[in-house]
Design an enzyme around this catalytic site. Structure first.
Site, PDB file in Angstrom:
ATOM      1  N   GLY A 239       0.754  -1.239   0.000  1.00 42.64           N
ATOM      2  CA  GLY A 239       0.000   0.000   0.000  1.00 42.64           C
ATOM      3  C   GLY A 239       0.784   1.288   0.000  1.00 42.64           C
ATOM      4  O   GLY A 239       0.215   2.359  -0.218  1.00 42.64           O
ATOM      5  N   GLY A 277       4.127  -3.763  -3.595  1.00 44.73           N
ATOM      6  CA  GLY A 277       4.103  -3.991  -5.041  1.00 44.73           C
ATOM      7  C   GLY A 277       4.530  -2.729  -5.762  1.00 44.73           C
ATOM      8  O   GLY A 277       5.665  -2.581  -6.225  1.00 44.73           O
ATOM      9  N   CYS A 346     -11.395   2.640 -29.791  1.00 42.25           N
ATOM     10  CA  CYS A 346     -12.655   3.325 -30.102  1.00 42.25           C
ATOM     11  C   CYS A 346     -13.509   3.525 -28.871  1.00 42.25           C
ATOM     12  O   CYS A 346     -14.574   2.908 -28.724  1.00 42.25           O
ATOM     13  CB  CYS A 346     -13.405   2.544 -31.174  1.00 42.25           C
ATOM     14  SG  CYS A 346     -12.480   2.585 -32.702  1.00 42.25           S
TER      15      CYS A 346
HETATM   16  N1  LLP Z   1      -1.324  -7.056  -0.646  1.00 40.94           N
HETATM   17  C1  LLP Z   1      -2.626  -7.148  -0.980  1.00 40.94           C
HETATM   18  C2  LLP Z   1      -3.482  -8.051  -0.218  1.00 40.94           C
HETATM   19  C3  LLP Z   1      -3.144  -6.356  -2.016  1.00 40.94           C
HETATM   20  O1  LLP Z   1      -4.442  -6.429  -2.320  1.00 40.94           O
HETATM   21  C4  LLP Z   1      -2.289  -5.466  -2.738  1.00 40.94           C
HETATM   22  C5  LLP Z   1      -2.788  -4.662  -3.844  1.00 40.94           C
HETATM   23  C6  LLP Z   1      -0.927  -5.434  -2.366  1.00 40.94           C
HETATM   24  C7  LLP Z   1      -0.484  -6.220  -1.310  1.00 40.94           C
HETATM   25  C8  LLP Z   1       0.062  -4.546  -3.061  1.00 40.94           C
HETATM   26  O2  LLP Z   1      -0.244  -3.218  -2.859  1.00 40.94           O
HETATM   27  P1  LLP Z   1       0.765  -2.065  -3.346  1.00 40.94           P
HETATM   28  O3  LLP Z   1       1.995  -2.145  -2.479  1.00 40.94           O
HETATM   29  O4  LLP Z   1       1.074  -2.305  -4.766  1.00 40.94           O
HETATM   30  O5  LLP Z   1      -0.013  -0.813  -3.130  1.00 40.94           O
HETATM   31  N2  LLP Z   1      -4.546  -1.817 -10.008  1.00 40.94           N
HETATM   32  C9  LLP Z   1      -4.504  -0.731  -9.039  1.00 40.94           C
HETATM   33  C10 LLP Z   1      -3.912  -1.175  -7.726  1.00 40.94           C
HETATM   34  C11 LLP Z   1      -4.617  -2.357  -7.106  1.00 40.94           C
HETATM   35  C12 LLP Z   1      -4.011  -2.821  -5.815  1.00 40.94           C
HETATM   36  C13 LLP Z   1      -4.580  -4.104  -5.385  1.00 40.94           C
HETATM   37  N3  LLP Z   1      -4.005  -4.681  -4.205  1.00 40.94           N
HETATM   38  C14 LLP Z   1      -3.735   0.443  -9.632  1.00 40.94           C
HETATM   39  O6  LLP Z   1      -3.336   0.381 -10.787  1.00 40.94           O
HETATM   40  O7  LLP Z   1      -3.564   1.467  -8.955  1.00 40.94           O
END
Ligand code: LLP
Length: 421
Positions: A239, A277, A346
């Site tokens: 996050g 992530g 489109c």
């Molecule tokens: N752990 C869980 C349980 C998650 O659901 C997520 C992301 C992460 C870790 C990794 O989170 P990060 O460190 O990347 O914030 N497609 C969206 C983001 C969706 C995130 C979903 N869960 C975008 O392009 O912003």
């Protein structure tokens, strides 16, 4: 901090001009920087040096095997959310005991595969899932290591579609019912209750929501221990936001995040698991495209690119901002003008930016979307029968195509014509 910069008037990925890769592989394409990947995982890991911590890279953000391998070589584990991602993590050489399995809808087949791989932890999100996991583990004569994902009811995250920690979200079990559900888990012969899991959202650019959620987790750990559970681990999810270039607040540094976390984990003496992530891959990748036309409309001017919403869906799906740079460095002080930057798909939604100030660009020029390494290629589709953009990994003065562009013929060949046609 990333390794995409102008050298001699041309935007480079590390030591390689993006124009040279464009010549060789065509456009659009994703390009990742090894040095940036290593730097980001290094900064995150260093922030927790000396702590009992597992950094499980969230594979969903960029699941190319070469990317996972690069991170695994730096010691990262993996957070996976499907049997497919589990296979990718294992194929990339991530050891089973550094893998955590998250997600609300794990199937029994996926659970069995993860048990066979000897993963570190299942983050379980509901009672029916707990029951199913217990049964699968018993059928194999093993115990599944489990943390329940609890929903702390904290609002966080850059966009409603990526906020996960509120009571009305589909994730986790209700806070109020946690002790009851843990009691049920503790009584299951196929379940080894080892942790508490929380993840409140993505692209969070301040520490306060983390602090609120982690304080609640610490209280829960104490209460569960008092109930007799041997809680050894807290999984604090991912996050941590990144700078995309238009935020009002600068996202917290990993070191500040780590200092905050330590205030909760140190007194508890628990292992901390993280699932970053975006923070690892987001600014380690760009999407390179070519201007097909410069169109002067009645009220707006458009840069029409050969990349579309099928390649990078974030602007149309989450109103996300991505910086856009020309590969050819603009002359100093050159006048900028507002352009709508759009793709060829489109749909009006195939718009990357509206009235973005851009230096003069001509048809044939290359334009680069920054911060596209996370949730870019993984969310691409073949909408409009547009082949998915290839992925390229740069490493110093070397580069390799790490996923090739399929031909239209290959895409069409996957369709099957039934006998009656
Ligand atoms: N752990 C869980 C349980 C998650 O659901 C997520 C992301 C992460 C870790 C990794 O989170 P990060 O460190 O990347 O914030 N497609 C969206 C983001 C969706 C995130 C979903 N869960 C975008 O392009 O912003």
């Amino acid at each position: 901090m990333h390794h995409f910069s102008y050298i001699d008037g041309v935007l480079h990925a590390e030591d390689i001009p993006l124009s040279a890769i464009a010549e060789a592989v065509g456009t659009p394409f994703y390009c990742y920087s090894t040095a940036t990947l290593k730097r980001h995982i290094g900064v995150f890991k260093d922030a927790f040096a000396g702590d009992d911590a597992l950094v499980a890279y969230s594979v969903k953000s960029n699941s190319n095997i070469a990317v996972i391998k690069t991170l695994a070589a730096e010691g990262a584990g993996a957070d996976v959310v499907s049997g497919g991602e589990l296979k990718r993590a294992l194929a990339a050489g991530v050891p089973g005991d550094k893998i955590v399995f998250s997600g609300v809808g794990k199937t029994r087949e996926e659970m069995a595969a993860a048990l066979d791989a000897g993963i570190y932890q299942f983050n379980v999100e509901s009672e029916p899932e707990l029951q199913a996991l217990n049964e699968v583990a018993l059928s194999k004569g093993v115990k599944a290591p489990v943390a329940m994902r609890v929903n702390p009811d904290v609002a966080a995250g850059g966009h409603e579609k990526i906020s996960t920690g509120k009571a009305e979200d589909k994730f986790g079990v209700a806070w109020e019912r946690a002790s009851e559900i843990y009691a049920a888990a503790g009584a299951m012969a196929g379940i080894d209750v080892q942790g508490v899991d929380v993840h409140i959202g993505s692209q969070i650019t301040e520490l306060a929501p983390f602090e609120a959620a982690f304080a609640k987790v610490a209280e829960l750990v104490k209460a569960l221990r008092a109930d007799g559970h041997d809680i050894r681990c807290v999984d604090l999810g991912g996050g941590l936001g990144i700078p995309y270039g238009e935020e009002e607040t600068t996202p917290p540094l990993p070191s500040d995040y780590a200092a905050l976390i330590r205030t909760f984990t140190a007194p508890l003496g628990v292992r901390a698991v993280f699932e970053p992530g975006r923070m690892i891959v987001g600014n380690a990748g760009v999407l390179v495209s070519r201007v097909i036309y410069v169109k002067h409309g009645t009220t707006r001017n458009f840069l029409i690119l050969d990349a579309g919403m099928n390649d990078l869906v974030r602007p149309s799906m989450y109103d996300a901002y991505h910086g856009v740079l020309p590969v050819k460095e603009p002359a100093p002080g050159v006048a900028e003008a507002p352009f709508d930057i759009v793709g060829p798909v489109c749909e009006t939604g195939d718009t990357f930016a509206r009235e973005r100030a851009m230096p003069p660009m001509d048809a044939g020029d290359l334009a680069v979307f920054l911060s596209a390494g996370g949730y870019g290629a993984v969310q691409a589709s073949e909408y409009n029968t547009r082949p998915m953009a290839p992925e390229v990994l740069v490493n110093g003065a070397d580069y390799a195509v790490i996923r090739a562009r399929p031909s239209v013929e290959e895409i069409i060949a996957r369709d099957v014509t039934p006998a009656w046609l």
